[in-house]
Design a protein around this motif. Structure first.
Motif, PDB file in Angstrom:
ATOM      1  N   GLU A   6      -6.082   1.314   0.696  1.00  0.00           N
ATOM      2  CA  GLU A   6      -6.132  -0.065   0.353  1.00  0.00           C
ATOM      3  C   GLU A   6      -4.847  -0.735   0.235  1.00  0.00           C
ATOM      4  O   GLU A   6      -3.869  -0.154  -0.011  1.00  0.00           O
ATOM      5  CB  GLU A   6      -6.937  -0.246  -0.868  1.00  0.00           C
ATOM      6  N   ALA A   7      -4.956  -1.927   0.521  1.00  0.00           N
ATOM      7  CA  ALA A   7      -3.942  -2.892   0.233  1.00  0.00           C
ATOM      8  C   ALA A   7      -3.872  -3.800  -0.751  1.00  0.00           C
ATOM      9  O   ALA A   7      -5.151  -4.432  -1.022  1.00  0.00           O
ATOM     10  CB  ALA A   7      -3.530  -3.752   1.666  1.00  0.00           C
ATOM     11  N   PHE A   8      -3.019  -3.989  -1.899  1.00  0.00           N
ATOM     12  CA  PHE A   8      -2.905  -4.657  -3.089  1.00  0.00           C
ATOM     13  C   PHE A   8      -2.111  -5.900  -3.029  1.00  0.00           C
ATOM     14  O   PHE A   8      -0.912  -5.797  -2.585  1.00  0.00           O
ATOM     15  CB  PHE A   8      -2.680  -3.833  -4.311  1.00  0.00           C
ATOM     16  N   PHE A   9      -2.778  -7.099  -3.163  1.00  0.00           N
ATOM     17  CA  PHE A   9      -2.054  -8.421  -2.915  1.00  0.00           C
ATOM     18  C   PHE A   9      -1.474  -8.780  -4.350  1.00  0.00           C
ATOM     19  O   PHE A   9      -1.769  -8.769  -5.338  1.00  0.00           O
ATOM     20  CB  PHE A   9      -2.960  -9.329  -2.405  1.00  0.00           C
ATOM     21  N   LEU A  43     -13.041  -3.321   4.169  1.00  0.00           N
ATOM     22  CA  LEU A  43     -12.824  -3.614   2.787  1.00  0.00           C
ATOM     23  C   LEU A  43     -13.261  -4.890   2.252  1.00  0.00           C
ATOM     24  O   LEU A  43     -13.454  -5.763   3.158  1.00  0.00           O
ATOM     25  CB  LEU A  43     -10.968  -3.492   2.321  1.00  0.00           C
ATOM     26  N   TYR A  74     -12.646  -7.891  -0.299  1.00  0.00           N
ATOM     27  CA  TYR A  74     -11.691  -8.647  -1.304  1.00  0.00           C
ATOM     28  C   TYR A  74     -12.319  -9.875  -2.037  1.00  0.00           C
ATOM     29  O   TYR A  74     -13.174 -10.660  -1.429  1.00  0.00           O
ATOM     30  CB  TYR A  74     -10.370  -9.021  -0.784  1.00  0.00           C
ATOM     31  N   SER A  87       0.897  -1.037   0.062  1.00  0.00           N
ATOM     32  CA  SER A  87       0.041   0.068   0.225  1.00  0.00           C
ATOM     33  C   SER A  87       0.923   1.425   0.144  1.00  0.00           C
ATOM     34  O   SER A  87       2.026   1.308   0.133  1.00  0.00           O
ATOM     35  CB  SER A  87      -1.067  -0.119   1.128  1.00  0.00           C
TER      36      SER A  87
END
Lengths: 114, 114
Positions: free
Chosen positions: A102-105, B34, B36, A94
């Motif tokens: 938001e965190a992106f995986f 959030l 996902y 992030s």
């Protein structure tokens, strides 16, 4: 813009060995978090790095460690592997890791310990 | 202790109808939520988020509702499409730790039937 890249995608190791997983965050992202996903425990937070410093740590034994480099790339190391360490290890990046972001995986590394 | 709970392990919905996925939380410090979506052998893909100062956020076919007093949030997908079949995770974060440290529910497997 490239996404979060994790290498390798799959890994098979023997009990007692150690393993290092790698994560390259999205360009410009400075926060990198690691998660373990298992069927029984779901997605669990391992630790988070920001500017080469560990800011947060989950409830995992000291066998799990990590580090972050000046280019924000991160590595996770697991020593003295146990069968229960078999899991999908996910890295998320992030922008700064703070409030309301938001965190992106990445796609994850599937580790199998035999 | 499970701070974020998704009580339905699975949900089956007909194509074109509305899918409603539910999530409950216990920690009143959570202020950002959030959703996902995850396909097998891939990392979670960010869908939509909501801050605790709002009660609704909409993005195309996806709407998230937050009921702070009930500590409950839900994800509505309308109309549901076959490509929506996946596991959906609800996640929460608190304060300055934010995206550094997400707490995930156990996931709900959504199946869209043609």
């Amino acid at each position: 813009k490239a996404g979060v890249t994790q290498t390798p995608r799959y890994l098979i190791k023997t009990r007692g060995q150690q393993v290092t997983l790698s994560c390259s965050p999205i360009s410009g992202h400075r926060s990198v978090s690691w998660y373990q996903q298992t069927p029984g425990q779901g997605l669990q937070f391992l630790f988070e790095y920001f500017s080469e410093t560990q800011r947060n740590k989950g409830n995992f034994p000291g066998r799990f460690s990590g580090r972050q480099f000046s280019n924000s790339r991160s590595e996770m190391n697991v020593s003295t592997l146990e069968l229960g360490d078999s899991a999908l290890y996910l890295c998320a990046s992030s922008l700064r890791g703070g409030m309301n972001t938001e965190a992106f995986f990445g796609q994850g590394t599937r580790l199998t310990v035999v | 202790d499970q701070q974020v709970k998704q009580n339905s392990p699975s949900l089956s919905v007909q194509e074109g109808r509305i899918s409603i996925l539910n999530c409950d939380y216990t920690n009143s410090m959570f202020d950002y939520f959030l959703w996902y979506k995850k396909y097998p052998a891939e990392g979670p893909t960010f869908l939509i988020s909501i801050s605790s100062i709002k009660d609704k956020n909409e993005d195309g076919r996806f709407t998230v509702f937050l009921n702070k007093s009930a500590k409950h949030l839900s994800l509505h997908i309308v109309p549901s499409q076959p490509g929506d079949s996946a596991v959906y995770f609800c996640a929460a974060s608190a304060g300055v730790e934010g995206a550094q440290k997400l707490v995930f529910g156990q996931g709900t497997r959504l199946t869209i039937n043609p």
